[in-house]
Design a protein around this motif. Sequence first.
Motif, PDB file in Angstrom:
ATOM      1  N   ILE A  52       1.027  -1.196   0.003  1.00  0.00           N
ATOM      2  CA  ILE A  52      -0.011  -0.028  -0.009  1.00  0.00           C
ATOM      3  C   ILE A  52       0.826   1.358   0.125  1.00  0.00           C
ATOM      4  O   ILE A  52       1.790   1.395   0.759  1.00  0.00           O
ATOM      5  N   GLY A  53       0.344   2.394  -1.013  1.00  0.00           N
ATOM      6  CA  GLY A  53       1.324   3.576  -0.829  1.00  0.00           C
ATOM      7  C   GLY A  53       1.052   4.176  -2.270  1.00  0.00           C
ATOM      8  O   GLY A  53       0.342   3.579  -3.087  1.00  0.00           O
ATOM      9  N   LYS A  54       1.605   5.156  -2.354  1.00  0.00           N
ATOM     10  CA  LYS A  54       1.478   6.105  -3.421  1.00  0.00           C
ATOM     11  C   LYS A  54       2.813   5.941  -4.179  1.00  0.00           C
ATOM     12  O   LYS A  54       4.110   6.007  -3.874  1.00  0.00           O
ATOM     13  N   TYR A  55       2.721   5.650  -5.791  1.00  0.00           N
ATOM     14  CA  TYR A  55       4.070   5.535  -6.553  1.00  0.00           C
ATOM     15  C   TYR A  55       3.694   6.097  -7.791  1.00  0.00           C
ATOM     16  O   TYR A  55       2.689   6.653  -8.191  1.00  0.00           O
ATOM     17  N   THR A  56       4.950   6.319  -8.749  1.00  0.00           N
ATOM     18  CA  THR A  56       4.745   6.459  -9.993  1.00  0.00           C
ATOM     19  C   THR A  56       5.293   5.328 -10.711  1.00  0.00           C
ATOM     20  O   THR A  56       6.447   4.714 -10.656  1.00  0.00           O
ATOM     21  N   LEU A  57       4.501   4.903 -11.558  1.00  0.00           N
ATOM     22  CA  LEU A  57       4.736   3.702 -12.590  1.00  0.00           C
ATOM     23  C   LEU A  57       5.439   4.268 -13.865  1.00  0.00           C
ATOM     24  O   LEU A  57       4.657   5.196 -14.480  1.00  0.00           O
ATOM     25  N   ILE A  58       6.576   3.979 -14.190  1.00  0.00           N
ATOM     26  CA  ILE A  58       7.159   4.454 -15.404  1.00  0.00           C
ATOM     27  C   ILE A  58       7.645   3.326 -16.470  1.00  0.00           C
ATOM     28  O   ILE A  58       7.654   2.134 -15.980  1.00  0.00           O
ATOM     29  N   VAL A  59       7.149   3.357 -17.501  1.00  0.00           N
ATOM     30  CA  VAL A  59       7.469   2.625 -18.832  1.00  0.00           C
ATOM     31  C   VAL A  59       8.440   3.321 -19.701  1.00  0.00           C
ATOM     32  O   VAL A  59       8.488   4.140 -20.180  1.00  0.00           O
ATOM     33  N   LYS A  60       9.483   2.396 -20.053  1.00  0.00           N
ATOM     34  CA  LYS A  60      10.769   2.777 -20.721  1.00  0.00           C
ATOM     35  C   LYS A  60      11.029   1.828 -21.711  1.00  0.00           C
ATOM     36  O   LYS A  60      10.734   0.505 -21.559  1.00  0.00           O
ATOM     37  N   TYR A  61      11.251   2.124 -23.030  1.00  0.00           N
ATOM     38  CA  TYR A  61      11.545   1.291 -24.106  1.00  0.00           C
ATOM     39  C   TYR A  61      12.484   2.163 -25.171  1.00  0.00           C
ATOM     40  O   TYR A  61      12.048   3.117 -25.433  1.00  0.00           O
ATOM     41  N   LEU A  62      13.574   1.549 -25.370  1.00  0.00           N
ATOM     42  CA  LEU A  62      14.309   2.285 -26.316  1.00  0.00           C
ATOM     43  C   LEU A  62      13.703   2.634 -27.549  1.00  0.00           C
ATOM     44  O   LEU A  62      12.929   1.922 -28.476  1.00  0.00           O
ATOM     45  N   GLY A  63      13.854   3.957 -27.860  1.00  0.00           N
ATOM     46  CA  GLY A  63      13.276   4.554 -29.163  1.00  0.00           C
ATOM     47  C   GLY A  63      12.028   5.274 -28.945  1.00  0.00           C
ATOM     48  O   GLY A  63      11.531   5.807 -29.907  1.00  0.00           O
ATOM     49  N   TYR A  64      11.443   5.002 -27.670  1.00  0.00           N
ATOM     50  CA  TYR A  64      10.066   5.759 -27.460  1.00  0.00           C
ATOM     51  C   TYR A  64      10.233   6.365 -26.216  1.00  0.00           C
ATOM     52  O   TYR A  64      10.914   6.549 -25.273  1.00  0.00           O
ATOM     53  N   GLU A  65       9.181   7.621 -26.046  1.00  0.00           N
ATOM     54  CA  GLU A  65       9.211   8.587 -25.005  1.00  0.00           C
ATOM     55  C   GLU A  65       8.747   7.853 -23.588  1.00  0.00           C
ATOM     56  O   GLU A  65       7.822   6.828 -23.810  1.00  0.00           O
ATOM     57  N   ASP A  66       9.431   8.161 -22.781  1.00  0.00           N
ATOM     58  CA  ASP A  66       9.175   7.325 -21.244  1.00  0.00           C
ATOM     59  C   ASP A  66       7.783   7.797 -20.941  1.00  0.00           C
ATOM     60  O   ASP A  66       7.066   8.945 -21.152  1.00  0.00           O
ATOM     61  N   LEU A  67       7.015   6.848 -20.422  1.00  0.00           N
ATOM     62  CA  LEU A  67       5.709   7.218 -20.029  1.00  0.00           C
ATOM     63  C   LEU A  67       5.566   7.084 -18.412  1.00  0.00           C
ATOM     64  O   LEU A  67       6.095   6.183 -17.753  1.00  0.00           O
ATOM     65  N   MET A  68       4.656   7.639 -17.493  1.00  0.00           N
ATOM     66  CA  MET A  68       4.493   7.746 -16.257  1.00  0.00           C
ATOM     67  C   MET A  68       3.067   7.854 -15.816  1.00  0.00           C
ATOM     68  O   MET A  68       2.375   8.675 -16.510  1.00  0.00           O
ATOM     69  N   GLN A  69       2.800   7.246 -14.950  1.00  0.00           N
ATOM     70  CA  GLN A  69       1.415   7.303 -14.316  1.00  0.00           C
ATOM     71  C   GLN A  69       1.434   6.944 -12.836  1.00  0.00           C
ATOM     72  O   GLN A  69       2.015   6.326 -12.096  1.00  0.00           O
ATOM     73  N   GLU A  70       0.917   8.104 -12.047  1.00  0.00           N
ATOM     74  CA  GLU A  70       0.803   8.228 -10.669  1.00  0.00           C
ATOM     75  C   GLU A  70      -0.359   7.137 -10.247  1.00  0.00           C
ATOM     76  O   GLU A  70      -1.300   7.225 -10.857  1.00  0.00           O
ATOM     77  N   ILE A  71       0.085   6.485  -9.306  1.00  0.00           N
ATOM     78  CA  ILE A  71      -0.744   5.289  -8.729  1.00  0.00           C
ATOM     79  C   ILE A  71      -0.981   5.535  -7.277  1.00  0.00           C
ATOM     80  O   ILE A  71       0.078   5.805  -6.773  1.00  0.00           O
TER      81      ILE A  71
END
Length: 84
Positions: A52-71
């Motif tokens: 339980i807690g607050k997090y930032t979910l991060i997605v990384k893939y070479l050649g693509y812009e990083d994506l982030m989602q607060e959860i």
Amino acid sequence: MLTHLFSATITGNISDNQNGLPLIGASVYLKGTSLGATTDEFGQYFIMPVPIGKYTLIVKYLGYEDLMQEINVKEDIKIKFDFS
């Protein structure tokens, strides 16, 4: 005294937003933790157990812009986040 630790499972799919193809081997992780996963051949990922807690979910893939989602993990549930 017993202490119950609740945790969640975070799952989802990562795909290219133009052609819909899965991104195999994308890194998905919770910022500031050691929790993360790599997408499989279908672009799916599974992160567990997530306390339980607050997090930032991060997605990384070479050649693509990083994506982030607060959860905000509030209870012992399965949370699904898809990204493209």
